[in-house]
Design an enzyme around this catalytic site. Structure first.
Site, PDB file in Angstrom:
ATOM      1  N   LYS A 138      71.526  18.385  31.946  1.00 20.25           N
ATOM      2  CA  LYS A 138      71.347  19.046  30.582  1.00 20.25           C
ATOM      3  C   LYS A 138      71.991  18.350  29.309  1.00 20.25           C
ATOM      4  O   LYS A 138      73.323  18.101  29.544  1.00 20.25           O
ATOM      5  CB  LYS A 138      71.740  20.455  30.723  1.00 20.25           C
ATOM      6  CG  LYS A 138      71.559  21.264  29.260  1.00 20.25           C
ATOM      7  CD  LYS A 138      72.700  22.784  29.378  1.00 20.25           C
ATOM      8  CE  LYS A 138      72.382  23.426  28.117  1.00 20.25           C
ATOM      9  NZ  LYS A 138      73.263  24.487  28.037  1.00 20.25           N
ATOM     10  N   HIS A 141      77.078  18.637  25.409  1.00 18.78           N
ATOM     11  CA  HIS A 141      76.608  19.252  23.958  1.00 18.78           C
ATOM     12  C   HIS A 141      77.157  18.579  22.631  1.00 18.78           C
ATOM     13  O   HIS A 141      78.511  18.431  22.974  1.00 18.78           O
ATOM     14  CB  HIS A 141      76.879  20.716  23.769  1.00 18.78           C
ATOM     15  CG  HIS A 141      76.466  21.557  25.184  1.00 18.78           C
ATOM     16  ND1 HIS A 141      77.021  21.310  25.988  1.00 18.78           N
ATOM     17  CD2 HIS A 141      75.431  22.472  25.175  1.00 18.78           C
ATOM     18  CE1 HIS A 141      76.294  22.293  27.239  1.00 18.78           C
ATOM     19  NE2 HIS A 141      75.480  22.776  26.405  1.00 18.78           N
ATOM     20  N   GLU A 153      83.071  21.541  23.147  1.00 17.07           N
ATOM     21  CA  GLU A 153      81.566  21.517  23.384  1.00 17.07           C
ATOM     22  C   GLU A 153      80.901  22.974  22.856  1.00 17.07           C
ATOM     23  O   GLU A 153      79.796  23.111  23.279  1.00 17.07           O
ATOM     24  CB  GLU A 153      81.254  21.250  24.660  1.00 17.07           C
ATOM     25  CG  GLU A 153      81.401  19.640  25.010  1.00 17.07           C
ATOM     26  CD  GLU A 153      80.576  19.263  26.395  1.00 17.07           C
ATOM     27  OE1 GLU A 153      79.396  19.662  26.555  1.00 17.07           O
ATOM     28  OE2 GLU A 153      80.834  18.107  26.715  1.00 17.07           O
TER      29      GLU A 153
END
Length: 256
Positions: free
Chosen positions: A177, A150, A92
């Protein structure tokens, strides 16, 4: 829909996470204990809200005694600033690869030693994420889990981005997130739309960003979209598109 007043906000040493102006988080990415502590001392004097220790840059991360001593030293130097512990895996965008068992062990050690927030990569082992989140909460009642994902290759559809953020909440996260890479201006707008939608749907605070120079706008408009935190740099940036902490502080004062 979850209204702002119904958000599961929580208190930190520098304010309430999930309310008001987006919190400014600054990463520590040095690789030696001495440099890490020196950077923590520098950040302590700055008007930022949260400090992230990117332990994937630390050369002794897998040496238990050194790891614990280094983390304790960071906490001492930060005074009241909350510490977000992150070991970002190479898959990531992090600095090194790690075996999943070692990854979860480091997260557990960080929580046990007083980290205020711990970053858990949601899809490293999705079936294990809820269990590991429970363990972190159990080991430190004051520790909050920031679930993350991510994508350094692309920006998924708005629907997919919202789905990922909702999944983080379902798995027990205190903060959801998402960071994505834009390849065109529309990608940035899609990330902003996904943030607005997720902020309305989720009870937990949402943190999002569109990376790179094209996505800089997403880092400064959290008050509009509902993103509860933005990342800024002191020295070396930990992700593409980060603005310096000095400039971020000034920008947020102007636009909020």
């Amino acid at each position: 829909m979850a209204k702002e007043s119904q958000k599961k906000v929580f208190q930190t040493g520098t304010g309430i996470f999930g309310e008001g102006t987006p919190k400014i988080c600054v990463p520590i990415v040095e690789n030696s204990r001495e440099d890490i502590w020196r950077r923590a001392e520098e950040i302590e004097r700055l008007p930022v809200d949260i400090v992230e220790w990117r332990a994937d840059f630390y050369r002794d991360a897998f040496r238990t005694e050194e790891f614990v001593e280094t983390l304790k030293g960071i906490k001492i130097r930060l005074s009241k600033k909350p510490l977000l512990f992150t070991f970002r895996t190479a898959r990531e965008g992090g600095n090194r690869s790690v075996d999943p068992d070692d990854y979860y062990r480091l997260n557990q050690a960080a929580a046990s030693e007083g980290a205020d927030l711990v970053d858990v990569e949601t899809f490293l082992d999705e079936e294990r994420t809820a269990e590991e989140t429970e363990k972190l909460h159990a080991s430190n009642a004051g520790c909050h889990v920031l679930a993350s994902n991510h994508d350094f290759e692309k920006t998924p559809s708005v629907e997919e981005m919202v789905r990922r953020l909702k999944r983080m909440e379902e798995l027990g996260a205190d903060v959801a997130k998402l960071a994505v890479m834009p390849v065109c201006p529309q990608d940035v707008l899609n990330l902003l739309q996904a943030t607005v939608t997720a902020n309305e749907l989720l009870a937990v605070p949402v943190v999002t960003m569109s990376m790179g120079n094209m996505g800089v706008l997403s880092r400064i408009c959290g008050s509009l979209t509902g993103s509860a935190m933005t990342f800024a740099a002191v020295g070396k940036a930990s992700a593409p598109g980060q603005i310096s902490a000095e400039h971020m502080t000034k920008i947020l004062k102007i636009i909020v």
